[in-house]
Design an enzyme around this catalytic site. Structure first.
Site, short mmCIF file in Angstrom:
data_model
loop_
_atom_site.label_atom_id
_atom_site.label_comp_id
_atom_site.label_asym_id
_atom_site.label_seq_id
_atom_site.Cartn_x
_atom_site.Cartn_y
_atom_site.Cartn_z
CG ASN A 190 7.04 -40.41 -23.24
OD1 ASN A 190 6.66 -41.55 -23.45
ND2 ASN A 190 7.03 -39.48 -24.17
CG ASP A 250 -1.70 -28.68 -26.36
OD1 ASP A 250 -2.60 -27.90 -26.73
OD2 ASP A 250 -0.54 -28.31 -26.09
CB CYS A 308 3.41 -29.50 -36.02
SG CYS A 308 1.74 -28.89 -35.96
CB CYS A 368 -22.49 -23.56 -27.27
SG CYS A 368 -21.61 -22.02 -26.96
ZN LIG Z 1 -19.62 -21.93 -28.17
#
Ligand SMILES: [Zn+2]
Length: 386
Positions: A190, A250, A308, A368
């Protein structure tokens, strides 16, 4: 021509519009658009002012008003202690071309005596005035802005590559509460980029290591640690009470969870991502701009998900991207500047180039949009071990 002070004031009062204090109070309660300007001296202002008022002392009026109130057609209400200075100021603003100016009859003294609401500028200690002096001399921050930061709460998802610079700069800036969500422990691999951590803290949980770094830097900051993985069962508990989220996670499942919580709880999210030499930043403002699902309504099916396999990353890259995220958070908390709402900034470190893409809100967005189809949190399957 007026010859005495009394004549002058009488003349001025005839030439300006006045407004009673009760009417100002009613407009404040109705949240009517109005720019309240306190023209008393700074020292008087510090003792208390009408909520929401800007301070532009009479002595600096001509010099500062165009910066404080750029729109000359805006409804401006001036007040002072007793109504005289504001009347003189009103005439000056008329002369400067302000079209919609009123002066409060009487003033703050009567306002306070009437038991109307009074706000006080938050007090910074001498140590804080010294620590944040380079902020305080910026008009856009000032003591009030710094006090706002000290009273703000930012949640960082991940105390890793992006969370490291974000946490350090937010702490240095005096953001009073920093929440950290991370389940990992500090690993040697890290340290090439995660500058919150240190060789002496290998094997320590990242939230503890981060807390050490943050409080060493700035003891004004309270660190709230969440040593857990974000999922549908804890997302609301963790998010609640925070002003803005800086997402450095992420990974796909978290991204959707964070997005849905952001829209439902009305908390903005500054999104950042990095890959090899490139990074991206945008700020999702719930219902004011696109959300993540406006762009990608559902995660890709697992077999189409991006590979990945562990990708490399230039160690400095998250430093740039995380710092941009922190900048967005600070701007939001101060209410200054233009956020990356509906804009995605892409940074290519090898070519040292920034590009900007427009992102649009989708009226059919499942979260939304006008008729949402997703109304509960979904724990998507982890596509791969990250
Ligand atoms: Zn949206």
């Amino acid at each position: 021509m007026p010859t005495t002070y009394t004549d002058l004031i009488a003349d001025v009062r005839k030439s300006i519009r006045t407004v009673p204090l009760e009417e100002i109070k009613a407009r404040l309660e109705a949240k009517k658009p109005m720019v309240l300007v306190d023209v008393r001296e700074k020292e008087e202002f510090r003792q208390g002012y009408i909520p929401g008022a800007l301070s532009v002392p009479r002595g600096f009026l001509e010099m500062q008003i165009e910066k404080a109130v750029p729109d000359k057609s805006a409804p401006v209400v001036l007040y002072c202690a007793g109504g005289t200075r504001s009347a003189l100021a009103a005439r000056t603003l008329n002369e400067l071309g302000y079209a919609n100016v009123e002066s409060a009859t009487l003033g703050f003294v009567r306002w306070k005596d009437s038991g109307f609401p009074v706000e006080r500028p938050p007090e910074l200690s001498d140590a804080q005035r010294a620590r944040y002096s380079r902020h305080i001399i910026l008009d856009e921050v000032g003591e009030a802005g710094q006090a706002k930061l000290l009273g703000s709460k930012v949640l960082l998802l991940g105390a890793g590559g992006l969370g490291s610079p974000a946490a350090l700069y937010l702490a240095a800036a005096g953001v009073g509460t920093i929440g950290l969500v991370d389940l990992d422990v500090v690993d040697a691999s890290n340290l090439q980029r995660q500058i919150l951590h240190a060789t002496s803290r290998l094997g320590v949980s990242k939230v503890d290591s981060a807390e050490k770094a943050i409080t060493d830097l700035n003891p004004d900051v309270k660190v709230v640690k969440f040593e857990e993985r974000l999922d549908s069962s804890n997302v609301e508990r963790i998010f609640k009470g925070f002003d803005i989220v800086v997402d450095g996670c992420d990974n796909f499942p978290t991204r959707y969870l964070v997005n849905d919580a952001s829209v439902w709880l009305n908390i903005p999210v500054v999104h950042g991502s990095i890959f090899r030499f490139e990074g991206q930043v945008t700020t999702f403002m719930p219902r004011q701009g696109p959300c993540y699902r406006c762009l990608y309504p559902e995660p890709p099916p697992a077999h189409l998900a991006p590979s990945c396999a562990e990708a490399g990353v230039l160690g400095i890259l998250p430093g740039i991207v995380g710092t941009m995220q922190a900048t967005e958070a600070i701007k939001y908390l101060l209410g200054k500047g233009d956020l990356l709402k509906g804009r995605l900034v892409c940074y290519d470190s090898l070519r040292m180039k920034f590009r900007e893409l427009k992102l649009r809100r989708d009226p059919k967005c499942p979260v939304c949009g006008e008729s949402p189809t997703i109304t509960e949190y979904i724990d998507y399957e982890q596509f791969c071990a990250i």
